[in-house]
Design a protein around this motif. Structure first.
Motif, PDB file in Angstrom:
ATOM      1  N   MET A   1     -55.796  21.424  27.968  1.00 40.78           N
ATOM      2  CA  MET A   1     -54.832  20.419  27.580  1.00 40.78           C
ATOM      3  C   MET A   1     -53.473  21.102  27.458  1.00 40.78           C
ATOM      4  SD  MET A   1     -54.781  17.963  24.199  1.00 40.78           S
ATOM      5  CE  MET A   1     -56.068  16.875  24.741  1.00 40.78           C
ATOM      6  N   SER A   2     -52.468  20.444  27.979  1.00 37.77           N
ATOM      7  CA  SER A   2     -51.117  20.998  27.939  1.00 37.77           C
ATOM      8  C   SER A   2     -50.558  20.948  26.513  1.00 37.77           C
ATOM      9  CB  SER A   2     -50.197  20.209  28.874  1.00 37.77           C
ATOM     10  OG  SER A   2     -49.947  18.935  28.328  1.00 37.77           O
ATOM     11  N   LEU A   3     -49.482  21.691  26.305  1.00 35.68           N
ATOM     12  CA  LEU A   3     -48.821  21.691  25.010  1.00 35.68           C
ATOM     13  C   LEU A   3     -48.323  20.288  24.667  1.00 35.68           C
ATOM     14  CD1 LEU A   3     -47.791  23.207  22.564  1.00 35.68           C
ATOM     15  CD2 LEU A   3     -45.732  23.765  23.852  1.00 35.68           C
ATOM     16  N   LEU A   4     -47.756  19.576  25.663  1.00 31.39           N
ATOM     17  CA  LEU A   4     -47.288  18.214  25.444  1.00 31.39           C
ATOM     18  C   LEU A   4     -48.456  17.293  25.098  1.00 31.39           C
ATOM     19  CD1 LEU A   4     -44.994  16.151  25.415  1.00 31.39           C
ATOM     20  CD2 LEU A   4     -45.392  15.809  27.859  1.00 31.39           C
ATOM     21  N   GLY A   5     -49.557  17.465  25.791  1.00 32.60           N
ATOM     22  CA  GLY A   5     -50.749  16.661  25.524  1.00 32.60           C
ATOM     23  C   GLY A   5     -51.265  16.872  24.114  1.00 32.60           C
ATOM     24  N   LYS A   6     -51.255  18.113  23.650  1.00 30.32           N
ATOM     25  CA  LYS A   6     -51.683  18.408  22.282  1.00 30.32           C
ATOM     26  C   LYS A   6     -50.723  17.785  21.275  1.00 30.32           C
ATOM     27  CE  LYS A   6     -54.009  22.729  23.318  1.00 30.32           C
ATOM     28  NZ  LYS A   6     -54.040  24.173  23.116  1.00 30.32           N
ATOM     29  N   TYR A   7     -49.447  17.851  21.578  1.00 25.69           N
ATOM     30  CA  TYR A   7     -48.432  17.307  20.676  1.00 25.69           C
ATOM     31  C   TYR A   7     -48.553  15.787  20.545  1.00 25.69           C
ATOM     32  CZ  TYR A   7     -43.836  16.236  18.740  1.00 25.69           C
ATOM     33  OH  TYR A   7     -42.816  15.772  17.962  1.00 25.69           O
ATOM     34  N   LEU A   8     -48.845  15.115  21.658  1.00 27.61           N
ATOM     35  CA  LEU A   8     -48.905  13.653  21.665  1.00 27.61           C
ATOM     36  C   LEU A   8     -50.296  13.091  21.363  1.00 27.61           C
ATOM     37  CD1 LEU A   8     -46.622  12.883  24.734  1.00 27.61           C
ATOM     38  CD2 LEU A   8     -46.040  12.778  22.312  1.00 27.61           C
ATOM     39  N   LYS A   9     -51.290  13.960  21.152  1.00 26.02           N
ATOM     40  CA  LYS A   9     -52.655  13.505  20.902  1.00 26.02           C
ATOM     41  C   LYS A   9     -52.692  12.581  19.674  1.00 26.02           C
ATOM     42  CE  LYS A   9     -57.329  15.011  20.132  1.00 26.02           C
ATOM     43  NZ  LYS A   9     -58.217  16.110  19.845  1.00 26.02           N
ATOM     44  N   GLY A  10     -53.280  11.422  19.849  1.00 26.99           N
ATOM     45  CA  GLY A  10     -53.416  10.460  18.767  1.00 26.99           C
ATOM     46  C   GLY A  10     -52.227   9.534  18.584  1.00 26.99           C
ATOM     47  N   TRP A  11     -51.126   9.793  19.278  1.00 23.85           N
ATOM     48  CA  TRP A  11     -49.954   8.915  19.161  1.00 23.85           C
ATOM     49  C   TRP A  11     -50.170   7.674  20.000  1.00 23.85           C
ATOM     50  CZ3 TRP A  11     -44.398  10.985  18.677  1.00 23.85           C
ATOM     51  CH2 TRP A  11     -44.338  11.959  17.685  1.00 23.85           C
ATOM     52  N   ARG A  12     -49.605   6.582  19.534  1.00 24.38           N
ATOM     53  CA  ARG A  12     -49.625   5.354  20.315  1.00 24.38           C
ATOM     54  C   ARG A  12     -48.396   4.552  19.947  1.00 24.38           C
ATOM     55  NH1 ARG A  12     -52.019   1.118  17.075  1.00 24.38           N
ATOM     56  NH2 ARG A  12     -52.832   2.036  15.197  1.00 24.38           N
ATOM     57  N   PHE A  13     -48.007   3.649  20.816  1.00 27.00           N
ATOM     58  CA  PHE A  13     -46.845   2.809  20.586  1.00 27.00           C
ATOM     59  C   PHE A  13     -47.264   1.528  19.885  1.00 27.00           C
ATOM     60  CE2 PHE A  13     -45.500   5.447  24.132  1.00 27.00           C
ATOM     61  CZ  PHE A  13     -44.281   5.898  23.654  1.00 27.00           C
ATOM     62  N   ARG A  14     -46.435   1.095  18.942  1.00 29.93           N
ATOM     63  CA  ARG A  14     -46.675  -0.182  18.267  1.00 29.93           C
ATOM     64  C   ARG A  14     -46.204  -1.303  19.171  1.00 29.93           C
ATOM     65  NH1 ARG A  14     -44.147  -0.213  12.465  1.00 29.93           N
ATOM     66  NH2 ARG A  14     -44.313  -2.393  13.012  1.00 29.93           N
ATOM     67  N   SER A  15     -46.892  -2.400  19.101  1.00 32.63           N
ATOM     68  CA  SER A  15     -46.514  -3.584  19.866  1.00 32.63           C
ATOM     69  C   SER A  15     -45.643  -4.485  19.007  1.00 32.63           C
ATOM     70  CB  SER A  15     -47.766  -4.347  20.292  1.00 32.63           C
ATOM     71  OG  SER A  15     -47.425  -5.589  20.825  1.00 32.63           O
ATOM     72  N   ASP A  16     -44.654  -5.125  19.622  1.00 31.94           N
ATOM     73  CA  ASP A  16     -43.855  -6.077  18.865  1.00 31.94           C
ATOM     74  C   ASP A  16     -44.469  -7.471  18.927  1.00 31.94           C
ATOM     75  OD1 ASP A  16     -43.299  -6.533  21.495  1.00 31.94           O
ATOM     76  OD2 ASP A  16     -41.126  -6.557  21.267  1.00 31.94           O
ATOM     77  N   GLN A  17     -45.574  -7.621  19.664  1.00 27.44           N
ATOM     78  CA  GLN A  17     -46.329  -8.867  19.678  1.00 27.44           C
ATOM     79  C   GLN A  17     -47.765  -8.551  19.276  1.00 27.44           C
ATOM     80  OE1 GLN A  17     -45.750 -10.725  23.528  1.00 27.44           O
ATOM     81  NE2 GLN A  17     -44.306 -12.124  22.563  1.00 27.44           N
ATOM     82  N   PRO A  18     -48.084  -8.762  18.000  1.00 34.01           N
ATOM     83  CA  PRO A  18     -49.424  -8.417  17.519  1.00 34.01           C
ATOM     84  C   PRO A  18     -50.487  -9.369  18.054  1.00 34.01           C
ATOM     85  CG  PRO A  18     -48.239  -9.615  15.845  1.00 34.01           C
ATOM     86  CD  PRO A  18     -47.269  -9.374  16.976  1.00 34.01           C
ATOM     87  N   ASP A  19     -51.718  -8.944  17.980  1.00 34.16           N
ATOM     88  CA  ASP A  19     -52.852  -9.783  18.338  1.00 34.16           C
ATOM     89  C   ASP A  19     -53.251 -10.548  17.083  1.00 34.16           C
ATOM     90  OD1 ASP A  19     -54.999 -10.889  19.681  1.00 34.16           O
ATOM     91  OD2 ASP A  19     -56.330  -9.231  19.165  1.00 34.16           O
ATOM     92  N   LEU A  20     -53.211 -11.862  17.137  1.00 30.44           N
ATOM     93  CA  LEU A  20     -53.599 -12.702  16.003  1.00 30.44           C
ATOM     94  C   LEU A  20     -54.827 -13.510  16.412  1.00 30.44           C
ATOM     95  CD1 LEU A  20     -50.112 -14.026  14.829  1.00 30.44           C
ATOM     96  CD2 LEU A  20     -51.468 -12.197  13.817  1.00 30.44           C
ATOM     97  N   PRO A  21     -56.020 -12.972  16.179  1.00 29.37           N
ATOM     98  CA  PRO A  21     -57.230 -13.672  16.607  1.00 29.37           C
ATOM     99  C   PRO A  21     -57.421 -15.007  15.880  1.00 29.37           C
ATOM    100  CG  PRO A  21     -57.698 -11.400  15.953  1.00 29.37           C
ATOM    101  CD  PRO A  21     -56.309 -11.707  15.527  1.00 29.37           C
ATOM    102  N   VAL A  22     -57.699 -16.050  16.640  1.00 31.54           N
ATOM    103  CA  VAL A  22     -57.971 -17.374  16.072  1.00 31.54           C
ATOM    104  C   VAL A  22     -59.237 -17.281  15.218  1.00 31.54           C
ATOM    105  CG1 VAL A  22     -58.565 -19.758  16.635  1.00 31.54           C
ATOM    106  CG2 VAL A  22     -56.800 -18.557  17.948  1.00 31.54           C
ATOM    107  N   ASN A  23     -59.221 -17.971  14.084  1.00 26.93           N
ATOM    108  CA  ASN A  23     -60.307 -18.009  13.098  1.00 26.93           C
ATOM    109  C   ASN A  23     -60.444 -16.725  12.292  1.00 26.93           C
ATOM    110  OD1 ASN A  23     -61.087 -20.698  13.565  1.00 26.93           O
ATOM    111  ND2 ASN A  23     -62.262 -20.063  15.345  1.00 26.93           N
ATOM    112  N   GLU A  24     -59.445 -15.854  12.370  1.00 25.43           N
ATOM    113  CA  GLU A  24     -59.395 -14.659  11.528  1.00 25.43           C
ATOM    114  C   GLU A  24     -58.352 -14.890  10.445  1.00 25.43           C
ATOM    115  OE1 GLU A  24     -61.130 -11.634  11.806  1.00 25.43           O
ATOM    116  OE2 GLU A  24     -62.350 -12.630  13.329  1.00 25.43           O
ATOM    117  N   GLU A  25     -58.380 -14.080   9.407  1.00 21.19           N
ATOM    118  CA  GLU A  25     -57.381 -14.157   8.355  1.00 21.19           C
ATOM    119  C   GLU A  25     -56.490 -12.927   8.408  1.00 21.19           C
ATOM    120  OE1 GLU A  25     -59.416 -15.029   4.687  1.00 21.19           O
ATOM    121  OE2 GLU A  25     -59.549 -17.138   5.240  1.00 21.19           O
TER     122      GLU A  25
END
Length: 91
Positions: free
Chosen positions: A1-25
């Motif tokens: 794994m590259s140094l960049l890959g190790k640095y970014l491991k586990g990172w993810r981008f937040r969405s500005d449109q969340p998933d709101l499942p119907v019939n969930e609270e």
């Protein structure tokens, strides 16, 4: 794994449109109330209209049962269940 890959491991981008499942609270902050009594909660770019909101629920964290959600439009509807928290901005 590259140094960049190790640095970014586990990172993810937040969405500005969340998933709101119907019939969930979901817990949201109600920021306003329309003249027809429908509460409004903004979640990123998504607007959730909440039925059954009273004036005392504004600026509170509430539990909402999602009844409709259109991810393309970023609009949903739900029903108020209960107040589950206070805003740190209210006095």
């Amino acid at each position: 794994m590259s140094l960049l890959g190790k640095y970014l491991k586990g990172w993810r981008f937040r969405s500005d449109q969340p998933d709101l499942p119907v019939n969930e609270e979901v817990a949201v902050f109600v920021t306003e109330r329309n003249s027809d009594g429908t509460g409004v909660a903004q979640i990123g770019d998504t607007t959730l209209y909440v039925e059954g909101v009273e004036a005392e629920h504004l600026e509170k964290r509430v539990l909402v049962h999602v009844t409709e959600y259109d991810p393309q439009e970023g609009v949903g509807r739900g029903e108020f269940r209960e107040v589950v928290g206070e805003s740190s901005y209210t006095t």
